[in-house]
Motif scaffolding. Structure first.
Motif, PDB file in Angstrom:
ATOM      1  N   PHE A 204      52.062  -4.070 157.005  1.00 14.91           N
ATOM      2  CA  PHE A 204      52.584  -2.741 157.332  1.00 14.91           C
ATOM      3  C   PHE A 204      53.464  -2.851 158.569  1.00 14.91           C
ATOM      4  O   PHE A 204      53.007  -3.330 159.608  1.00 14.91           O
ATOM      5  CB  PHE A 204      51.435  -1.752 157.590  1.00 14.91           C
ATOM      6  N   PRO A 205      54.749  -2.468 158.480  1.00 16.15           N
ATOM      7  CA  PRO A 205      55.410  -2.007 157.248  1.00 16.15           C
ATOM      8  C   PRO A 205      55.508  -3.138 156.222  1.00 16.15           C
ATOM      9  O   PRO A 205      55.552  -4.319 156.590  1.00 16.15           O
ATOM     10  CB  PRO A 205      56.795  -1.581 157.731  1.00 16.15           C
ATOM     11  N   GLY A 206      55.535  -2.761 154.965  1.00 14.68           N
ATOM     12  CA  GLY A 206      55.485  -3.750 153.896  1.00 14.68           C
ATOM     13  C   GLY A 206      56.659  -4.726 153.912  1.00 14.68           C
ATOM     14  O   GLY A 206      57.815  -4.310 154.025  1.00 14.68           O
ATOM     15  N   GLN A 207      56.343  -5.995 153.836  1.00 16.07           N
ATOM     16  CA  GLN A 207      57.364  -7.033 153.712  1.00 16.07           C
ATOM     17  C   GLN A 207      57.350  -7.550 152.275  1.00 16.07           C
ATOM     18  O   GLN A 207      56.288  -7.863 151.731  1.00 16.07           O
ATOM     19  CB  GLN A 207      57.094  -8.196 154.666  1.00 16.07           C
ATOM     20  N   LEU A 208      58.530  -7.633 151.676  1.00 16.01           N
ATOM     21  CA  LEU A 208      58.623  -8.082 150.292  1.00 16.01           C
ATOM     22  C   LEU A 208      58.488  -9.598 150.243  1.00 16.01           C
ATOM     23  O   LEU A 208      59.217 -10.324 150.919  1.00 16.01           O
ATOM     24  CB  LEU A 208      59.960  -7.658 149.680  1.00 16.01           C
ATOM     25  N   MET A 209      57.552 -10.065 149.435  1.00 16.45           N
ATOM     26  CA  MET A 209      57.305 -11.492 149.260  1.00 16.45           C
ATOM     27  C   MET A 209      57.653 -11.887 147.820  1.00 16.45           C
ATOM     28  O   MET A 209      57.488 -11.101 146.883  1.00 16.45           O
ATOM     29  CB  MET A 209      55.852 -11.833 149.552  1.00 16.45           C
ATOM     30  N   ILE A 210      58.131 -13.122 147.666  1.00 17.56           N
ATOM     31  CA  ILE A 210      58.538 -13.623 146.351  1.00 17.56           C
ATOM     32  C   ILE A 210      57.933 -15.000 146.126  1.00 17.56           C
ATOM     33  O   ILE A 210      57.820 -15.800 147.067  1.00 17.56           O
ATOM     34  CB  ILE A 210      60.082 -13.746 146.262  1.00 17.56           C
ATOM     35  N   ARG A 211      57.544 -15.259 144.898  1.00 20.27           N
ATOM     36  CA  ARG A 211      57.204 -16.633 144.543  1.00 20.27           C
ATOM     37  C   ARG A 211      57.848 -16.965 143.203  1.00 20.27           C
ATOM     38  O   ARG A 211      58.050 -16.092 142.348  1.00 20.27           O
ATOM     39  CB  ARG A 211      55.703 -16.873 144.514  1.00 20.27           C
ATOM     40  N   LEU A 212      58.171 -18.224 143.041  1.00 22.69           N
ATOM     41  CA  LEU A 212      58.897 -18.713 141.872  1.00 22.69           C
ATOM     42  C   LEU A 212      57.930 -19.360 140.889  1.00 22.69           C
ATOM     43  O   LEU A 212      57.040 -20.119 141.289  1.00 22.69           O
ATOM     44  CB  LEU A 212      59.951 -19.731 142.313  1.00 22.69           C
ATOM     45  N   ASN A 213      58.116 -19.063 139.614  1.00 19.82           N
ATOM     46  CA  ASN A 213      57.328 -19.715 138.565  1.00 19.82           C
ATOM     47  C   ASN A 213      58.002 -21.050 138.243  1.00 19.82           C
ATOM     48  O   ASN A 213      58.890 -21.130 137.402  1.00 19.82           O
ATOM     49  CB  ASN A 213      57.252 -18.817 137.324  1.00 19.82           C
ATOM     50  N   ILE A 214      57.595 -22.091 138.944  1.00 27.23           N
ATOM     51  CA  ILE A 214      58.224 -23.408 138.813  1.00 27.23           C
ATOM     52  C   ILE A 214      58.018 -23.975 137.419  1.00 27.23           C
ATOM     53  O   ILE A 214      58.944 -24.527 136.809  1.00 27.23           O
ATOM     54  CB  ILE A 214      57.648 -24.379 139.868  1.00 27.23           C
ATOM     55  N   ASP A 215      56.811 -23.816 136.899  1.00 29.83           N
ATOM     56  CA  ASP A 215      56.494 -24.360 135.581  1.00 29.83           C
ATOM     57  C   ASP A 215      57.372 -23.731 134.502  1.00 29.83           C
ATOM     58  O   ASP A 215      57.893 -24.425 133.625  1.00 29.83           O
ATOM     59  CB  ASP A 215      55.024 -24.133 135.270  1.00 29.83           C
ATOM     60  N   LEU A 216      57.573 -22.412 134.569  1.00 29.38           N
ATOM     61  CA  LEU A 216      58.394 -21.722 133.568  1.00 29.38           C
ATOM     62  C   LEU A 216      59.857 -22.133 133.686  1.00 29.38           C
ATOM     63  O   LEU A 216      60.541 -22.305 132.668  1.00 29.38           O
ATOM     64  CB  LEU A 216      58.255 -20.207 133.730  1.00 29.38           C
ATOM     65  N   LEU A 217      60.348 -22.302 134.916  1.00 29.02           N
ATOM     66  CA  LEU A 217      61.727 -22.747 135.101  1.00 29.02           C
ATOM     67  C   LEU A 217      61.936 -24.117 134.467  1.00 29.02           C
ATOM     68  O   LEU A 217      62.942 -24.347 133.781  1.00 29.02           O
ATOM     69  CB  LEU A 217      62.080 -22.787 136.586  1.00 29.02           C
ATOM     70  N   CYS A 218      60.996 -25.017 134.696  1.00 22.37           N
ATOM     71  CA  CYS A 218      61.094 -26.350 134.079  1.00 22.37           C
ATOM     72  C   CYS A 218      61.071 -26.251 132.556  1.00 22.37           C
ATOM     73  O   CYS A 218      61.833 -26.930 131.866  1.00 22.37           O
ATOM     74  CB  CYS A 218      59.945 -27.235 134.562  1.00 22.37           C
ATOM     75  N   GLN A 219      60.194 -25.399 132.041  1.00 14.84           N
ATOM     76  CA  GLN A 219      60.082 -25.230 130.585  1.00 14.84           C
ATOM     77  C   GLN A 219      61.377 -24.675 129.993  1.00 14.84           C
ATOM     78  O   GLN A 219      61.857 -25.159 128.965  1.00 14.84           O
ATOM     79  CB  GLN A 219      58.919 -24.291 130.269  1.00 14.84           C
TER      80      GLN A 219
END
Length: 255
Positions: A204-219
């Motif tokens: 708070f205040p909210g910070q936007l976080m991101i994570r990458l689907n590495i396995d799906l990108l490789c697929q």
């Protein structure tokens, strides 16, 4: 079956030099596609190659026919290129003017950083994979930034399913890419729709976080290369990369 040399020729299409553009051109032209095309035309000119055809642009930049024609029209309206007797050519005077205007915009706007002066590189394989799934050039640019933001432990060959959560760096990505905030949001939405990224707010205040689907990108990339490889098998040919010699030569492939 392909021998090692034939496979290397086939995969060269993906691993030749990345598609590049200058972010300050993207900001000045309000278009990453236009900036990419300007960089491409200038590069060809420096190599003594003729002005690119629609087919060249499709093959080397992975634009659709519509994207190629629309971007050329945009450059024509901006007077970056001229058309005389049906022949397109680069207008050096207006390219110089574009550079001056872009530099003036850069120094007049404190929100723009010197990241705009550096080249942006786009992974060709990721671009083609994303476009085959309904993605865009801008989503491929954002994917490149996300991959660059990951720690060494989260690289593509790490064997992990997902990356660690990282903070969304919209202001930095806007500056580095020359894209608008709206374009960054749209690129995120496309990557999220493809399930390549997850987003959440923390604190708070909210910070936007991101994570990458590495396995799906490789697929996804693996499935795309297999599909491309099968098309080569059926057509029995592969096109030489644009910067190699001879230019755009078709190489027959023995079975």
């Amino acid at each position: 079956m392909y021998n090692d040399l034939q496979l290397a020729n086939a995969m060269a299409h993906f691993f030749k030099e990345p598609i590049c553009y200058n972010a300050i051109f993207a900001r000045a032209l309000a278009s990453t596609k236009a900036a990419i095309l300007v960089d491409y035309i200038l590069k060809r000119k420096s190599l003594g190659l003729p002005f690119p055809s629609i087919t060249d642009i499709q093959s080397d930049l992975h634009f659709s026919t519509h994207e190629a024609k629309a971007t050329l029209l945009k450059l024509g309206k901006k007077r970056i290129i001229t058309i005389q007797d049906g022949i397109r050519s680069l207008d050096p005077f207006h390219v110089e003017t574009l550079t001056v205007l872009a530099e003036q915009a850069h120094y007049a706007n404190s929100q723009l950083s010197f990241d705009l002066l550096t080249s942006v590189d786009i992974n060709r394989l990721h671009l083609q994979t994303l476009k085959s799934l309904g993605g865009s050039i801008n989503s491929a640019i954002l994917l490149s930034f996300l991959l660059d933001s990951l720690p060494e432990s989260d690289r593509i060959d790490s064997g992990k399913l997902h990356s660690e959560w990282i903070q969304s760096q919209d202001s930095l990505w806007i500056s580095m890419s020359g894209m608008s905030a709206k374009e960054i949001r749209s690129a995120k939405q496309l990557l999220r729709k493809l399930k390549l990224i997850e987003m959440k707010k923390v604190g708070f205040p909210g910070q936007l976080m991101i994570r990458l689907n590495i396995d799906l990108l490789c697929q996804m990339t693996w499935e795309f290369t297999e599909k491309y490889d099968n098309s080569l098998f059926l057509s029995n040919k592969v096109t030489q990369p644009v910067w190699s010699e001879p230019f755009n030569q078709t190489i027959p492939m023995a079975m």
